[in-house]
Design a protein around this motif. Structure first.
Motif, PDB file in Angstrom:
ATOM      1  N   VAL A  68       0.829  -1.214   0.000  1.00 38.63           N
ATOM      2  CA  VAL A  68       0.000   0.000   0.000  1.00 38.63           C
ATOM      3  C   VAL A  68       0.866   1.269   0.000  1.00 38.63           C
ATOM      4  O   VAL A  68       0.336   2.374  -0.120  1.00 38.63           O
ATOM      5  CB  VAL A  68      -0.974   0.046   1.215  1.00 38.63           C
ATOM      6  CG1 VAL A  68      -1.841  -1.202   1.256  1.00 38.63           C
ATOM      7  CG2 VAL A  68      -0.226   0.235   2.532  1.00 38.63           C
ATOM      8  N   THR A 128       0.417   4.024  -2.734  1.00 43.96           N
ATOM      9  CA  THR A 128      -0.773   4.874  -2.625  1.00 43.96           C
ATOM     10  C   THR A 128      -0.647   5.875  -1.487  1.00 43.96           C
ATOM     11  O   THR A 128      -1.009   7.048  -1.647  1.00 43.96           O
ATOM     12  CB  THR A 128      -2.039   4.003  -2.428  1.00 43.96           C
ATOM     13  OG1 THR A 128      -2.184   3.141  -3.559  1.00 43.96           O
ATOM     14  CG2 THR A 128      -3.286   4.878  -2.303  1.00 43.96           C
ATOM     15  N   ASN A 180      -6.336  -1.066  -3.646  1.00 45.21           N
ATOM     16  CA  ASN A 180      -5.489  -1.608  -2.574  1.00 45.21           C
ATOM     17  C   ASN A 180      -6.165  -2.717  -1.767  1.00 45.21           C
ATOM     18  O   ASN A 180      -5.506  -3.381  -0.968  1.00 45.21           O
ATOM     19  CB  ASN A 180      -5.049  -0.488  -1.625  1.00 45.21           C
ATOM     20  CG  ASN A 180      -3.868   0.302  -2.155  1.00 45.21           C
ATOM     21  OD1 ASN A 180      -2.736   0.119  -1.720  1.00 45.21           O
ATOM     22  ND2 ASN A 180      -4.120   1.177  -3.118  1.00 45.21           N
ATOM     23  N   TYR A 194      -4.646  -6.217  -1.302  1.00 46.16           N
ATOM     24  CA  TYR A 194      -3.486  -6.447  -0.448  1.00 46.16           C
ATOM     25  C   TYR A 194      -3.860  -6.888   0.967  1.00 46.16           C
ATOM     26  O   TYR A 194      -3.017  -7.418   1.689  1.00 46.16           O
ATOM     27  CB  TYR A 194      -2.608  -5.196  -0.366  1.00 46.16           C
ATOM     28  CG  TYR A 194      -2.105  -4.714  -1.707  1.00 46.16           C
ATOM     29  CD1 TYR A 194      -1.533  -5.603  -2.624  1.00 46.16           C
ATOM     30  CD2 TYR A 194      -2.216  -3.379  -2.060  1.00 46.16           C
ATOM     31  CE1 TYR A 194      -1.079  -5.161  -3.864  1.00 46.16           C
ATOM     32  CE2 TYR A 194      -1.764  -2.924  -3.301  1.00 46.16           C
ATOM     33  CZ  TYR A 194      -1.206  -3.815  -4.195  1.00 46.16           C
ATOM     34  OH  TYR A 194      -0.765  -3.373  -5.414  1.00 46.16           O
TER      35      TYR A 194
END
Length: 332
Positions: free
Chosen positions: A128, A131, A166, A169
């Motif tokens: 992540v 981002t 995301n 994940y």
């Protein structure tokens, strides 16, 4: 569940002396009007004008939802908090200084998404990072430099899309999103997001109702016919905090499971009744959970935080104070 009552079954809602009565399958369930502020109807519920008059007397709001769990509408007792002065100022703020409210809302959405993703980054979900780095640099810079609301809305759309991307994940495979589909939702994660956002939107309608703000005059979303657009504005920054934290907890702890809690058809996927009950309970628990407010120096629930954002907006409109919506990091 405190001041909120949820009706999940088909039946009839009536006035019985000085309380409410929900009749289903020949049995009566009594709902005391004391402490009841809002009622959510998630099934076909019959009502009559005698009941509506009683609800008005007690300032109780009723929200109605369709088969898909989507918001149909609200029975909204006559406004008992009317302020001509605030109405004139709110319209003036929209006409003359709309960006001073719209910009902080979009900034607040990004910062709260950042905090949510940073939690997973700290817990070894390093994917992540791209981002969260983008939010802290490019996104925030773009929001500050945006020249109009249309540009802000584009940045808002982008931060949500990156957020959804995301999910892969840290969510199990059967809850990963391909794309955001709303009406009706087409897979389990879309079903949860739509249901959670709708609950939060209607909670915000109830919060605004208890202030002097006008529901129809919004700043980020376009004021439009047939919806309370200010509720969309106020609820946005709370979505990562309330809706998505609830979803991630339920999914990652397997409290909601695809095979047990969803009805799936060719064109749609929705929570079944058991799934809705689980979600609603977790959502209410989240709304009532508390944190220490750094300025008020006391414990505050997220339900109260929602109302505090309404008062912040009033102060901005009447006194010109900077509007800073709720921050997950700051706890205010």
């Amino acid at each position: 569940m405190g001041s909120t009552r949820y009706i999940m079954s088909m039946g009839e809602l009536t006035r019985k002396d000085n309380s409410l009565c929900f009749r289903k399958n020949g049995k009566n369930v009594y709902i005391p009007v004391e402490n009841t502020k809002e009622i959510f109807c998630f099934n076909e519920v019959s009502i009559n004008t005698k009941l509506l008059d009683f609800l008005s007397q007690n300032n109780i709001i009723v929200h109605f939802f369709n088969y898909y769990g989507g918001y149909s509408g609200t029975y909204y007792p006559r406004d008992h908090y009317l302020s001509g002065k605030l109405l004139v100022k709110q319209v003036g703020k929209y006409n003359d200084d709309r960006m001073s409210i719209a910009r902080p809302i979009v900034r607040g959405i990004g910062l709260n998404i950042y905090e949510l993703l940073y939690h997973y980054y700290k817990h070894d979900k390093k994917d992540v990072k791209e981002t969260i780095d983008w939010i802290k640099s490019d996104f925030l810079k773009s929001v500050e430099q945006a020249e109009d609301v249309k540009e802000l809305m584009a940045y808002e759309g982008e931060v949500w899309m990156r957020f959804y991307d995301n999910f892969r994940y840290f969510l199990p495979d059967d809850f990963v999103m391909n794309k955001r589909v709303k009406r009706p939702p087409d897979n389990p994660i879309n079903a949860l997001i739509s249901f959670g956002n709708t609950l939060l939107y209607t909670k915000t309608i109830s919060a605004i109702y208890q202030t002097h703000l006008d529901q129809r005059i919004s700043f980020l979303h376009e004021p439009s016919e047939g919806r309370f657009s200010l509720s969309l504005d106020i609820s946005e920054v709370f979505k990562p905090v309330i809706v998505y934290r609830t979803i991630f907890d339920l999914v990652n702890n397997r409290k909601l499971q695809v095979e047990k809690h969803f009805d799936k058809n060719v064109n749609y996927c929705i929570l079944n009744e058991d799934g809705r009950k689980i979600f609603v309970q977790a959502f209410e628990d989240r709304m009532e959970s508390v944190f220490t407010h750094p300025v008020l120096k006391r414990k505050v629930s997220y339900r109260t935080a929602l109302k505090l954002d309404c008062y912040k907006l009033i102060k901005s409109i009447l006194e010109g104070k900077d509007f800073v919506p709720f921050s997950l990091k700051e706890g205010m």
